[in-house]
Write a protein that holds these residues in place. Sequence first.
Motif, mmCIF file in Angstrom:
data_model
loop_
_atom_site.group_PDB
_atom_site.id
_atom_site.type_symbol
_atom_site.label_atom_id
_atom_site.label_comp_id
_atom_site.label_asym_id
_atom_site.label_seq_id
_atom_site.Cartn_x
_atom_site.Cartn_y
_atom_site.Cartn_z
ATOM 1 N N ILE A 308 -12.932 -52.571 97.874
ATOM 2 C CA ILE A 308 -13.441 -50.855 97.959
ATOM 3 C C ILE A 308 -12.968 -50.662 97.119
ATOM 4 O O ILE A 308 -13.936 -49.637 96.032
ATOM 5 C CB ILE A 308 -12.662 -50.821 99.132
ATOM 6 N N THR A 309 -12.188 -51.122 96.395
ATOM 7 C CA THR A 309 -11.381 -50.245 94.407
ATOM 8 C C THR A 309 -13.009 -50.482 93.825
ATOM 9 O O THR A 309 -12.630 -49.637 93.095
ATOM 10 C CB THR A 309 -10.085 -51.233 94.062
ATOM 11 N N ARG A 310 -13.292 -51.200 93.860
ATOM 12 C CA ARG A 310 -14.273 -51.595 92.859
ATOM 13 C C ARG A 310 -15.282 -50.768 93.240
ATOM 14 O O ARG A 310 -16.113 -50.011 92.070
ATOM 15 C CB ARG A 310 -14.588 -52.807 92.159
ATOM 16 N N PHE A 311 -15.482 -50.503 93.855
ATOM 17 C CA PHE A 311 -16.996 -49.431 94.458
ATOM 18 C C PHE A 311 -16.807 -47.926 94.359
ATOM 19 O O PHE A 311 -17.349 -47.072 93.320
ATOM 20 C CB PHE A 311 -17.435 -49.178 95.833
ATOM 21 N N MET A 312 -15.488 -47.544 94.732
ATOM 22 C CA MET A 312 -14.756 -46.755 93.886
ATOM 23 C C MET A 312 -14.871 -46.309 92.631
ATOM 24 O O MET A 312 -15.197 -45.275 92.401
ATOM 25 C CB MET A 312 -13.987 -45.934 94.952
ATOM 26 N N MET A 313 -14.549 -47.290 91.695
ATOM 27 C CA MET A 313 -14.336 -47.021 90.188
ATOM 28 C C MET A 313 -15.264 -46.916 89.671
ATOM 29 O O MET A 313 -15.967 -46.042 88.940
ATOM 30 C CB MET A 313 -13.282 -48.600 89.355
ATOM 31 N N GLU A 314 -16.785 -47.495 89.773
ATOM 32 C CA GLU A 314 -17.460 -47.778 89.525
ATOM 33 C C GLU A 314 -18.689 -46.068 90.049
ATOM 34 O O GLU A 314 -19.377 -45.920 89.322
ATOM 35 C CB GLU A 314 -18.928 -48.897 89.904
ATOM 36 N N GLY A 315 -18.573 -45.502 91.125
ATOM 37 C CA GLY A 315 -18.664 -44.319 91.148
ATOM 38 C C GLY A 315 -18.114 -43.206 90.911
ATOM 39 O O GLY A 315 -18.768 -42.326 90.343
ATOM 40 N N LEU A 316 -16.489 -43.518 90.417
ATOM 41 C CA LEU A 316 -16.451 -42.053 89.810
ATOM 42 C C LEU A 316 -16.506 -42.515 88.353
ATOM 43 O O LEU A 316 -16.806 -41.630 87.208
ATOM 44 C CB LEU A 316 -14.946 -43.044 90.508
ATOM 45 N N PHE A 317 -16.623 -43.257 87.589
ATOM 46 C CA PHE A 317 -16.118 -43.322 86.100
ATOM 47 C C PHE A 317 -17.634 -44.485 85.976
ATOM 48 O O PHE A 317 -17.654 -44.415 84.486
ATOM 49 C CB PHE A 317 -14.555 -44.644 85.398
ATOM 50 N N GLY A 318 -18.337 -45.028 85.973
ATOM 51 C CA GLY A 318 -19.177 -45.912 85.425
ATOM 52 C C GLY A 318 -20.651 -44.746 86.171
ATOM 53 O O GLY A 318 -20.730 -43.700 85.412
ATOM 54 N N GLN A 319 -21.306 -44.943 87.321
ATOM 55 C CA GLN A 319 -22.628 -44.340 87.151
ATOM 56 C C GLN A 319 -22.169 -43.035 87.531
ATOM 57 O O GLN A 319 -22.848 -41.728 87.695
ATOM 58 C CB GLN A 319 -23.477 -45.244 88.524
ATOM 59 N N GLY A 320 -21.269 -42.561 88.260
ATOM 60 C CA GLY A 320 -20.560 -41.539 89.037
ATOM 61 C C GLY A 320 -21.465 -40.848 89.954
ATOM 62 O O GLY A 320 -21.513 -39.605 90.506
ATOM 63 N N GLY A 321 -22.072 -41.528 90.981
ATOM 64 C CA GLY A 321 -22.198 -40.913 92.311
ATOM 65 C C GLY A 321 -21.904 -40.685 92.727
ATOM 66 O O GLY A 321 -22.465 -40.544 93.658
#
Length: 559
Positions: A308-321
């Motif tokens: 869950i943490t990796r999914f949220m970090m990728e969605g917020l700081f990575g691809q931004g989806g």
Amino acid sequence: MPRQYHTNYGLSASKRSEKSLIDQLVTLFPLGDPEYFRHCVSYYETNHIERITEKIFEMGGYYPQLAYQVDINDNNNNNSLATEQHQRWNAALYTLATKLFPDTDIDYLRRIISQHTHSIVEQATTQILADPCVPERLEYGQLSRHDMFKSESYKAQALEQLVLDYPQIWKSSICAVLAENNWDYINSFDQLSEMGSGGFWRSIRNFFVHWSLPKAGSSSSSSSTTSSSLHQRQHYMDNTFTQELDLLRKRQLDQQSAKDQVVAQEINTQEYDKHHQSITCGCCFGDYPFEALVFCSQGNHPFCHDCITRFMMEGLFGQGGLRGVDRIPCISSEETCHGCLPTMVLQQVLSNDVWKAYESSLFEVNISRQSWGLVQCAACSYCELDESIRPMQQILDKTARFISIARWVMVLLLLLIILMLGRMVNGKLITLLLLFTLGIPLIISQHQWDLQTDLQIAYNRIVHQRRGYAFQCRHPSCGKLTCLQCMHIIRGIHSCYENERDGLRLYVEKAMADAVKLSCMQSVISKIRWMQQNCMQVWLCHVLYLSQRYWKRILFSFL
């Protein structure tokens, strides 16, 4: 002997008269700084009250006043006056470091403040403005607990407590660490814990040096003496030092609680593995206990906290989806699941930084959808609703018809002026010429008149007059100043669009440097014109290029 008695009596009388004068001045000017009045009294020999009062009225009624005590841990909500020297220094440091000079180095401010006993803010400000080389700091407008001035009782108690906490370290070393950390107890405690005792043999030596055998029959007396001394210390302990002791104890309890939680989770995982009751994560397919999993709103798909943490970090700081998405969908590979991840569970699983980033993204998206007039800080998401003027879009929506009518009204007014000029001249031909030369171009150009841009310019002028030119952020962790013209952070003496002008200057300087270079035609080698060797190389290449063109023309002429 009588002469000496007479001298002491005279000194005491002068002190009593000075104190009475200061009391009268404080009565006339409430909240006045007694040290400032004492400094003023020393300048005159007679008529002290009249002369000092006259000077204060000549300065427009301004006089240095006592400040209120500053308590960083209590969010500066303290209504008691700063009467002691370190309290007055702390009040001046808070004013200078957070309001007047938020980008100046704290050590530099402390060094200047400690040089003055009265009118601290005024004298320190004058000295800083006269200094051409003022050191800066990175933490803009921030003032921490360990940056404040410490009282003499605090310093003595901190030294005594650290000697008790670290008996294996020499007292001189503890004094050096305290002086290095601005006599802050918590920072010195952490640094001494990292230093240690210096090795096994150093510990053995310190044990024999500092340890002594207790005398027979002195156990009860020593215990009673220790308890009485502790009680006496707590009774006369400095309030700031007591608060820091409580903070240190709370931090140690939190650390112990975190260690206990890790041990409990390990035991829980072992029990699940022993009884083969672990549940598989739907993302990484690892086995976890029930307490370490998060289920979607449908309750069919479990996920571990790390996924869950990796999914949220990728969605917020990575691809931004996931920025601005209020409903986080289920991350299961099955497309038939229409569930979501509960918000309350996400707040418990995610770290504070990730959760704040998610909340900030929601706030920014929702604010951007509104048509409100907002003033926002350039360093954080803090903003305020501007009620001094309506938003520009609302004004344009309500005045769209009037704008189109205003264009034709301007044209009609100009045509009437042309007709009046024609009547004054009394010539129909001249009137027709004026209509054709001025009226028709006006009718054509009224469609090209960008009235909306002119309204925007006037709107910006009104906004600057009502809002001002700087916005103070009131967020506790920010507190920065934002320029409302260029929307950049104000650091010291601010100049709008300074970075843009520097970029333009560098671009012009590069263009000027490229202009003095001559490119060779054949080899395309860029060399400086005034360098002799490069000039010769360019000249030879140019001659070879011309000779090749000449012989090519001759050959083509025979073909």
